[in-house]
Design an enzyme around this catalytic site. Structure first.
Site, mmCIF file in Angstrom:
data_model
loop_
_atom_site.group_PDB
_atom_site.id
_atom_site.type_symbol
_atom_site.label_atom_id
_atom_site.label_comp_id
_atom_site.label_asym_id
_atom_site.label_seq_id
_atom_site.Cartn_x
_atom_site.Cartn_y
_atom_site.Cartn_z
ATOM 1 N N SER A 180 65.498 -29.419 -51.131
ATOM 2 C CA SER A 180 65.978 -30.789 -51.278
ATOM 3 C C SER A 180 65.851 -31.577 -49.978
ATOM 4 O O SER A 180 65.868 -31.009 -48.877
ATOM 5 C CB SER A 180 67.441 -30.788 -51.723
ATOM 6 O OG SER A 180 68.294 -30.374 -50.670
ATOM 7 N N ARG A 221 52.418 -19.416 -50.754
ATOM 8 C CA ARG A 221 51.917 -20.669 -50.173
ATOM 9 C C ARG A 221 52.301 -20.800 -48.704
ATOM 10 O O ARG A 221 51.636 -21.521 -47.950
ATOM 11 C CB ARG A 221 52.450 -21.861 -50.982
ATOM 12 C CG ARG A 221 51.646 -23.134 -50.784
ATOM 13 C CD ARG A 221 51.886 -24.113 -51.895
ATOM 14 N NE ARG A 221 53.136 -24.840 -51.747
ATOM 15 C CZ ARG A 221 53.583 -25.733 -52.631
ATOM 16 N NH1 ARG A 221 52.897 -25.959 -53.736
ATOM 17 N NH2 ARG A 221 54.709 -26.368 -52.435
ATOM 18 N N GLU A 254 66.294 -37.111 -58.749
ATOM 19 C CA GLU A 254 65.411 -36.091 -59.312
ATOM 20 C C GLU A 254 66.137 -35.382 -60.458
ATOM 21 O O GLU A 254 67.222 -34.832 -60.261
ATOM 22 C CB GLU A 254 65.029 -35.098 -58.212
ATOM 23 C CG GLU A 254 63.785 -34.307 -58.494
ATOM 24 C CD GLU A 254 63.286 -33.565 -57.262
ATOM 25 O OE1 GLU A 254 62.123 -33.112 -57.300
ATOM 26 O OE2 GLU A 254 64.030 -33.426 -56.283
ATOM 27 N N GLU A 279 58.518 -29.613 -47.360
ATOM 28 C CA GLU A 279 58.156 -30.061 -48.709
ATOM 29 C C GLU A 279 59.464 -30.312 -49.438
ATOM 30 O O GLU A 279 60.153 -29.387 -49.845
ATOM 31 C CB GLU A 279 57.307 -28.988 -49.396
ATOM 32 C CG GLU A 279 56.513 -29.507 -50.577
ATOM 33 C CD GLU A 279 57.295 -29.426 -51.869
ATOM 34 O OE1 GLU A 279 57.842 -30.485 -52.277
ATOM 35 O OE2 GLU A 279 57.364 -28.352 -52.454
ATOM 36 N N LYS A 335 63.144 -16.252 -45.781
ATOM 37 C CA LYS A 335 64.437 -16.261 -46.459
ATOM 38 C C LYS A 335 64.261 -16.870 -47.843
ATOM 39 O O LYS A 335 64.178 -18.091 -47.990
ATOM 40 C CB LYS A 335 65.477 -17.067 -45.672
ATOM 41 C CG LYS A 335 66.901 -16.880 -46.226
ATOM 42 C CD LYS A 335 67.854 -17.924 -45.721
ATOM 43 C CE LYS A 335 67.654 -19.253 -46.397
ATOM 44 N NZ LYS A 335 67.890 -19.184 -47.880
ATOM 45 N N PRO A 336 64.193 -16.029 -48.880
ATOM 46 C CA PRO A 336 64.090 -16.568 -50.242
ATOM 47 C C PRO A 336 65.429 -17.105 -50.715
ATOM 48 O O PRO A 336 66.485 -16.778 -50.152
ATOM 49 C CB PRO A 336 63.658 -15.349 -51.065
ATOM 50 C CG PRO A 336 64.225 -14.180 -50.330
ATOM 51 C CD PRO A 336 64.172 -14.549 -48.864
ATOM 52 N N ALA A 337 65.394 -17.917 -51.753
ATOM 53 C CA ALA A 337 66.624 -18.459 -52.326
ATOM 54 C C ALA A 337 67.477 -17.341 -52.904
ATOM 55 O O ALA A 337 66.960 -16.389 -53.495
ATOM 56 C CB ALA A 337 66.285 -19.475 -53.413
ATOM 57 N N CYS A 348 59.375 -30.089 -58.203
ATOM 58 C CA CYS A 348 59.374 -31.320 -57.411
ATOM 59 C C CYS A 348 58.231 -32.228 -57.824
ATOM 60 O O CYS A 348 58.265 -33.434 -57.575
ATOM 61 C CB CYS A 348 59.294 -30.987 -55.929
ATOM 62 S SG CYS A 348 57.879 -29.955 -55.498
ATOM 63 N N TRP A 383 64.063 -21.634 -55.207
ATOM 64 C CA TRP A 383 64.258 -20.721 -56.336
ATOM 65 C C TRP A 383 63.313 -20.999 -57.503
ATOM 66 O O TRP A 383 63.128 -20.143 -58.354
ATOM 67 C CB TRP A 383 65.708 -20.806 -56.852
ATOM 68 C CG TRP A 383 66.160 -22.195 -57.178
ATOM 69 C CD1 TRP A 383 66.905 -23.025 -56.382
ATOM 70 C CD2 TRP A 383 65.906 -22.948 -58.371
ATOM 71 N NE1 TRP A 383 67.107 -24.236 -56.998
ATOM 72 C CE2 TRP A 383 66.512 -24.214 -58.229
ATOM 73 C CE3 TRP A 383 65.215 -22.662 -59.557
ATOM 74 C CZ2 TRP A 383 66.458 -25.194 -59.218
ATOM 75 C CZ3 TRP A 383 65.148 -23.642 -60.552
ATOM 76 C CH2 TRP A 383 65.767 -24.881 -60.367
ATOM 77 N N SER A 416 48.267 -29.584 -58.706
ATOM 78 C CA SER A 416 48.383 -28.552 -57.674
ATOM 79 C C SER A 416 47.219 -27.568 -57.732
ATOM 80 O O SER A 416 46.815 -27.135 -58.814
ATOM 81 C CB SER A 416 49.696 -27.786 -57.844
ATOM 82 O OG SER A 416 50.799 -28.660 -57.756
#
Length: 492
Positions: free
Chosen positions: A241, A171, A393, A262, A186-188, A296, A162, A453
């Site tokens: 996660s 990406r 985190e 990732e 499948k998006p959040a 992250c 998300w 990045s």
């Protein structure tokens, strides 16, 4: 207000509210819906289709049925589609930036930065699509000719998070398409609108039906189950996660799937006493507070040499106190809301634990009452070993400072985590910088920079931070399999 309510309403109404399967926008098979909220107000901004297992099977069927024709599509045509998508995205950058701000909360300036960053994956992989290489030559014995080719792995399942709704989609989707793979995305559930708008853009760019299929759902497990059970699936790419990633790896093992994972991070941000302190502060602001700390790659543990720790804490505190908190569409806002109430509660608990163990709060430290899910930009120092904030985190706007004595101490503290995504080091000593690159166990490093990045660079970590790489020359190979053929040597 930077943006009128009328424009917000018009933009949201333009976003598809259905699933995208086999080139068609369709309602969920069960007729279910899910609400998408603006985290800065808590209000529902769009209601969209809530996919079921039946929809997932249809999406998987579409991807599998289209795989052969898409793989046979000329690399130049795949390249052209991605390039047209890049051009369309740049033309509509303002719309995509606003959409991300509305559903995720980040300030408009940061959303615009994500549009440019996310777009670069389209441009980069449009160029890589026509550069997939193999090799041809005699074997060492001279008895045959070796032919090595690269082929698309096949249908892919892409699960995006998300926090970067556009960049995480581009990406993954861009290299898959460049390699000749079809996908189910499948998006959040918290931020699905940007992906829906992006796939609509791909459709306009000329992408054939069935190549990309999108499932929005409130039940990831229900939708994922039939996809993983389908023997035609050949690849899984997930960003999220570590615990969820581990669970998905176990499911992927049954199908012996190629995986790109990732996962979580716990980035050390090491500041030596010889560092340019002002540059280190500038880097800290980016590494920690970009995306409201919800990245992250965010600096999670600021490990500062004892002799400059007080000065560093004072400088970052001055900068943090100047932040403006508010809705991302408002003028001058630099810190938006966290994604939901759970995120606020987690950040608050981490700060409370650190303070209980003896940490000092310089500014902030609490949730902000009222509408939306806001947390004060925070600086704490003198964080003690054993504090939860050093091992978990944070995913919020909290800069926590611990101190070290010497280089060996810094390396020990930096590596004292099961994660290994990225590390940051500030020092003027180039020899020391090289030693730190070699000694800190991460997949990426920022040396005297606060953000590393780039679409042209391989993004990924080691240890519990994941497998595989996204971006760079390496990124397209995650979606290719190597085939070797031996033919007899030609007789003279």
């Amino acid at each position: 207000m930077l943006v009128s309510e009328v424009r917000e309403a018009e933009l949201l109404a333009s976003v598809p509210d259905k699933l995208f399967i086999a080139g068609k926008w369709v309602a969920a098979s069960g007729g279910g819906t899910l609400d998408v909220q603006d985290p800065s107000t808590g209000k529902v901004i769009r209601t969209i289709a809530d996919a079921t297992a039946e929809d997932a099977q249809k999406a998987m069927d579409a991807a599998a049925d289209t795989q052969a024709s898409w793989a046979a599509t000329a690399p130049r045509e795949r390249s052209n589609i991605l390039r047209r998508a890049f051009d369309l995205l740049m033309e509509r950058a303002d719309d995509f930036a606003l959409l991300m701000t509305l559903e995720m909360g980040k300030p408009l300036a940061e959303s615009m930065g994500e549009v440019k960053y996310g777009g670069e994956f389209l441009r980069w992989f449009s160029e890589e699509a026509v550069r997939i290489q193999g090799r041809y030559g005699s074997n060492p014995e001279g008895t045959g000719t070796m032919i090595v080719t690269q082929r698309p792995v096949g249908p892919c399942y892409l699960i995006t998070p998300w926090n970067f709704p556009l960049a995480m989609a581009t990406r993954k989707i861009a290299p898959a398409l460049a390699a000749g793979c079809t996908v189910v995305v499948k998006p959040a559930a918290l931020t699905p609108l940007t992906t829906l708008a992006f796939v609509k853009l791909l459709e306009e760019a000329g992408l054939p039906a069935g190549v990309v299929n999108v499932l929005t759902t409130s039940s990831s497990s229900a939708v994922s189950k039939p996809i993983f059970a389908d023997s035609r699936l050949r690849k899984l790419s997930f960003t999220g996660s570590t615990p969820v990633g581990v669970a998905l790896l176990k499911q992927a093992a049954d199908g012996v799937l190629r995986t790109s994972m990732e996962l979580g991070g716990n980035a050390p941000f090491v500041v030596f006493e010889d560092a340019d302190l002002d540059a280190a502060v500038d880097g800290a602001m980016i590494a920690k507070f970009r995306n409201i700390g919800q990245a992250c790659t965010a600096g999670n543990r600021f490990i500062v040499q004892e002799s400059v720790a007080d000065a560093f804490a004072q400088k970052v505190t001055e900068r943090v106190k100047a932040f403006k908190v508010g809705r991302g569409t408002d003028d001058g806002v630099t810190i938006g809301p966290l994604i939901d109430t759970k995120a606020v509660e987690k950040v608050g608990a981490l700060v409370a634990d650190a303070v209980k163990r003896g940490a000092k709060v310089h500014t902030g430290g609490s949730a902000i009452a009222g509408d939306g899910t806001f947390f004060e930009p925070t600086v704490i120092s003198e964080v003690k070993p054993g504090s939860d904030i050093l091992s978990e985190e944070i995913f919020g706007p909290v800069l926590s400072i611990a101190t070290f004595k010497d280089e060996a101490d810094a390396v020990r503290m930096a590596n004292a985590t099961e994660y290994g995504l990225i590390g940051y080091v500030y020092t003027k000593d180039l020899a020391r910088g090289q030693r730190m690159i070699d000694a800190i166990d991460t997949g990426m490093m920022g040396l005297n920079v606060g953000v590393a990045s780039n679409a042209a660079a391989p993004f990924g970590g080691v240890k519990q931070s994941g497998l595989g790489r996204e971006g760079g020359f390496e990124g397209i190979h995650e979606y290719l399999s190597t085939k070797y053929t031996l033919t007899p040597a030609h007789s003279g």
